[in-house]
Design a protein around this motif. Structure first.
Motif, PDB file in Angstrom:
ATOM      1  N   ILE A  17      -6.154  -3.441  -2.317  1.00  0.00           N
ATOM      2  CA  ILE A  17      -5.358  -2.258  -1.975  1.00  0.00           C
ATOM      3  C   ILE A  17      -5.183  -1.368  -3.201  1.00  0.00           C
ATOM      4  O   ILE A  17      -5.366  -0.144  -3.127  1.00  0.00           O
ATOM      5  N   ALA A  18      -4.837  -1.965  -4.321  1.00  0.00           N
ATOM      6  CA  ALA A  18      -4.626  -1.174  -5.545  1.00  0.00           C
ATOM      7  C   ALA A  18      -5.911  -0.468  -5.956  1.00  0.00           C
ATOM      8  O   ALA A  18      -5.898   0.718  -6.296  1.00  0.00           O
ATOM      9  N   ARG A  19      -7.025  -1.181  -5.913  1.00  0.00           N
ATOM     10  CA  ARG A  19      -8.295  -0.564  -6.310  1.00  0.00           C
ATOM     11  C   ARG A  19      -8.698   0.558  -5.356  1.00  0.00           C
ATOM     12  O   ARG A  19      -9.158   1.612  -5.793  1.00  0.00           O
ATOM     13  N   LEU A  20      -8.537   0.328  -4.062  1.00  0.00           N
ATOM     14  CA  LEU A  20      -8.876   1.378  -3.104  1.00  0.00           C
ATOM     15  C   LEU A  20      -7.989   2.609  -3.279  1.00  0.00           C
ATOM     16  O   LEU A  20      -8.454   3.737  -3.157  1.00  0.00           O
ATOM     17  N   ALA A  21      -6.709   2.389  -3.543  1.00  0.00           N
ATOM     18  CA  ALA A  21      -5.785   3.511  -3.730  1.00  0.00           C
ATOM     19  C   ALA A  21      -6.179   4.340  -4.942  1.00  0.00           C
ATOM     20  O   ALA A  21      -6.175   5.575  -4.896  1.00  0.00           O
ATOM     21  N   ALA A  30       0.838  -1.209   0.000  1.00  0.00           N
ATOM     22  CA  ALA A  30       0.000   0.000   0.000  1.00  0.00           C
ATOM     23  C   ALA A  30       0.870   1.256   0.000  1.00  0.00           C
ATOM     24  O   ALA A  30       0.577   2.222  -0.711  1.00  0.00           O
ATOM     25  N   TYR A  31       1.958   1.247   0.776  1.00  0.00           N
ATOM     26  CA  TYR A  31       2.851   2.402   0.806  1.00  0.00           C
ATOM     27  C   TYR A  31       3.481   2.649  -0.565  1.00  0.00           C
ATOM     28  O   TYR A  31       3.568   3.788  -1.029  1.00  0.00           O
ATOM     29  N   LEU A  32       3.917   1.576  -1.211  1.00  0.00           N
ATOM     30  CA  LEU A  32       4.534   1.744  -2.522  1.00  0.00           C
ATOM     31  C   LEU A  32       3.540   2.297  -3.531  1.00  0.00           C
ATOM     32  O   LEU A  32       3.916   3.040  -4.439  1.00  0.00           O
ATOM     33  N   ILE A  33       2.276   1.969  -3.382  1.00  0.00           N
ATOM     34  CA  ILE A  33       1.260   2.478  -4.309  1.00  0.00           C
ATOM     35  C   ILE A  33       0.899   3.922  -3.990  1.00  0.00           C
ATOM     36  O   ILE A  33       0.822   4.758  -4.884  1.00  0.00           O
ATOM     37  N   CYS A  34       0.701   4.234  -2.710  1.00  0.00           N
ATOM     38  CA  CYS A  34       0.209   5.579  -2.374  1.00  0.00           C
ATOM     39  C   CYS A  34       1.309   6.552  -1.945  1.00  0.00           C
ATOM     40  O   CYS A  34       1.121   7.759  -2.006  1.00  0.00           O
ATOM     41  N   GLY A  35       2.448   6.054  -1.469  1.00  0.00           N
ATOM     42  CA  GLY A  35       3.563   6.923  -1.126  1.00  0.00           C
ATOM     43  C   GLY A  35       3.445   7.639   0.204  1.00  0.00           C
ATOM     44  O   GLY A  35       4.173   8.584   0.468  1.00  0.00           O
ATOM     45  N   ASN A  36       2.547   7.179   1.055  1.00  0.00           N
ATOM     46  CA  ASN A  36       2.322   7.842   2.335  1.00  0.00           C
ATOM     47  C   ASN A  36       2.004   6.762   3.365  1.00  0.00           C
ATOM     48  O   ASN A  36       1.054   5.998   3.189  1.00  0.00           O
ATOM     49  N   THR A  59      -4.754  -0.318   4.201  1.00  0.00           N
ATOM     50  CA  THR A  59      -4.644  -1.682   4.724  1.00  0.00           C
ATOM     51  C   THR A  59      -5.778  -1.991   5.681  1.00  0.00           C
ATOM     52  O   THR A  59      -6.387  -3.067   5.611  1.00  0.00           O
ATOM     53  N   GLN A  60      -6.100  -1.064   6.554  1.00  0.00           N
ATOM     54  CA  GLN A  60      -7.201  -1.283   7.491  1.00  0.00           C
ATOM     55  C   GLN A  60      -8.533  -1.436   6.762  1.00  0.00           C
ATOM     56  O   GLN A  60      -9.354  -2.274   7.139  1.00  0.00           O
ATOM     57  N   SER A  61      -8.748  -0.641   5.733  1.00  0.00           N
ATOM     58  CA  SER A  61      -9.988  -0.750   4.965  1.00  0.00           C
ATOM     59  C   SER A  61     -10.085  -2.115   4.287  1.00  0.00           C
ATOM     60  O   SER A  61     -11.153  -2.735   4.269  1.00  0.00           O
ATOM     61  N   VAL A  62      -8.972  -2.575   3.744  1.00  0.00           N
ATOM     62  CA  VAL A  62      -8.963  -3.889   3.102  1.00  0.00           C
ATOM     63  C   VAL A  62      -9.190  -4.990   4.136  1.00  0.00           C
ATOM     64  O   VAL A  62      -9.933  -5.948   3.890  1.00  0.00           O
ATOM     65  N   LEU A  63      -8.575  -4.856   5.303  1.00  0.00           N
ATOM     66  CA  LEU A  63      -8.769  -5.866   6.347  1.00  0.00           C
ATOM     67  C   LEU A  63     -10.225  -5.938   6.791  1.00  0.00           C
ATOM     68  O   LEU A  63     -10.761  -7.038   7.003  1.00  0.00           O
ATOM     69  N   LEU A  64     -10.871  -4.803   6.905  1.00  0.00           N
ATOM     70  CA  LEU A  64     -12.280  -4.794   7.274  1.00  0.00           C
ATOM     71  C   LEU A  64     -13.122  -5.498   6.208  1.00  0.00           C
ATOM     72  O   LEU A  64     -13.961  -6.338   6.517  1.00  0.00           O
ATOM     73  N   ARG A  65     -12.862  -5.164   4.957  1.00  0.00           N
ATOM     74  CA  ARG A  65     -13.601  -5.806   3.865  1.00  0.00           C
ATOM     75  C   ARG A  65     -13.354  -7.308   3.845  1.00  0.00           C
ATOM     76  O   ARG A  65     -14.273  -8.094   3.609  1.00  0.00           O
ATOM     77  N   MET A  66     -12.111  -7.707   4.069  1.00  0.00           N
ATOM     78  CA  MET A  66     -11.798  -9.128   4.077  1.00  0.00           C
ATOM     79  C   MET A  66     -12.481  -9.833   5.243  1.00  0.00           C
ATOM     80  O   MET A  66     -12.979 -10.949   5.094  1.00  0.00           O
ATOM     81  N   TYR A  67     -12.524  -9.187   6.389  1.00  0.00           N
ATOM     82  CA  TYR A  67     -13.168  -9.783   7.561  1.00  0.00           C
ATOM     83  C   TYR A  67     -14.655 -10.017   7.301  1.00  0.00           C
ATOM     84  O   TYR A  67     -15.190 -11.076   7.630  1.00  0.00           O
TER      85      TYR A  67
END
Length: 169
Positions: free
Chosen positions: A63-67, A22-28, A36-44
């Motif tokens: 992660i890529a789609r959310l970014a 996620a950091y490599l994609i968004c740079g922050n 990552t937290q959003s993806v974890l929630l969706r996965m849960y």
């Protein structure tokens, strides 16, 4: 159907790698943590229907789609990139040189950044990258080519030492 204990174990083991992606994609780092937290929630919430053997691919795609979705929001468009460019990139041997490449990635448009990270960091094929981002294979190829050219330009343009003292953004 997988149980929640398996989910917890996988998250504990794999979340750091997903956060780096996620950091490599968004740079922050803060935004990477949010993604990552959003993806974890969706996965849960979808966990009973997710195949644990494909969890890494599922997470990277999400992660890529959310970014990319996040970059389309109006408040993100008002952000202005600033700072010094790294001095060089290819064949880096030290952690400092690796950070230069990461900093150069932050200056790229999100589409280019996402294709480069998925193609070269996550090891996706052109077809897999296109499917993950919901774009055509031709767009993946052009975004990758433009991203590589921009990285080369950024990494060769800045004088040596100009990026020292700066941490991840």
């Amino acid at each position: 159907m997988a149980d929640r204990a398996t989910f917890s174990t996988l998250v504990r083991d794999r979340a750091p790698a997903w956060r780096r992606t996620a950091y490599l994609i968004c740079g922050n780092w803060a935004q990477a943590e949010d993604l990552t937290q959003s993806v974890l929630l969706r996965m849960y919430l979808k966990w009973p229907s997710i195949d644990p053997n494909g969890i890494d691919a599922y997470a990277r795609v999400a992660i890529a789609r959310l970014a990319v979705d996040e970059s389309r929001r109006p408040h993100r468009r008002r952000e202005v990139s600033s700072g010094q460019l790294p001095d060089r990139g290819a064949d880096y041997a030290s952690p400092d040189e690796a950070m230069d490449v990461r900093r150069a990635l932050t200056g790229l448009p999100r589409g280019q950044r996402a294709t480069l990270v998925l193609r070269y960091y996550a090891g996706f094929s052109v077809a897999e990258t296109a499917a993950a981002l919901g774009i055509t294979e031709g767009t993946v190829k052009s975004q990758t080519a433009k991203g590589i050219a921009a990285l080369r330009e950024r990494l060769s343009a800045a004088p040596a030492g100009e990026t020292e003292g700066r941490g991840p953004r």
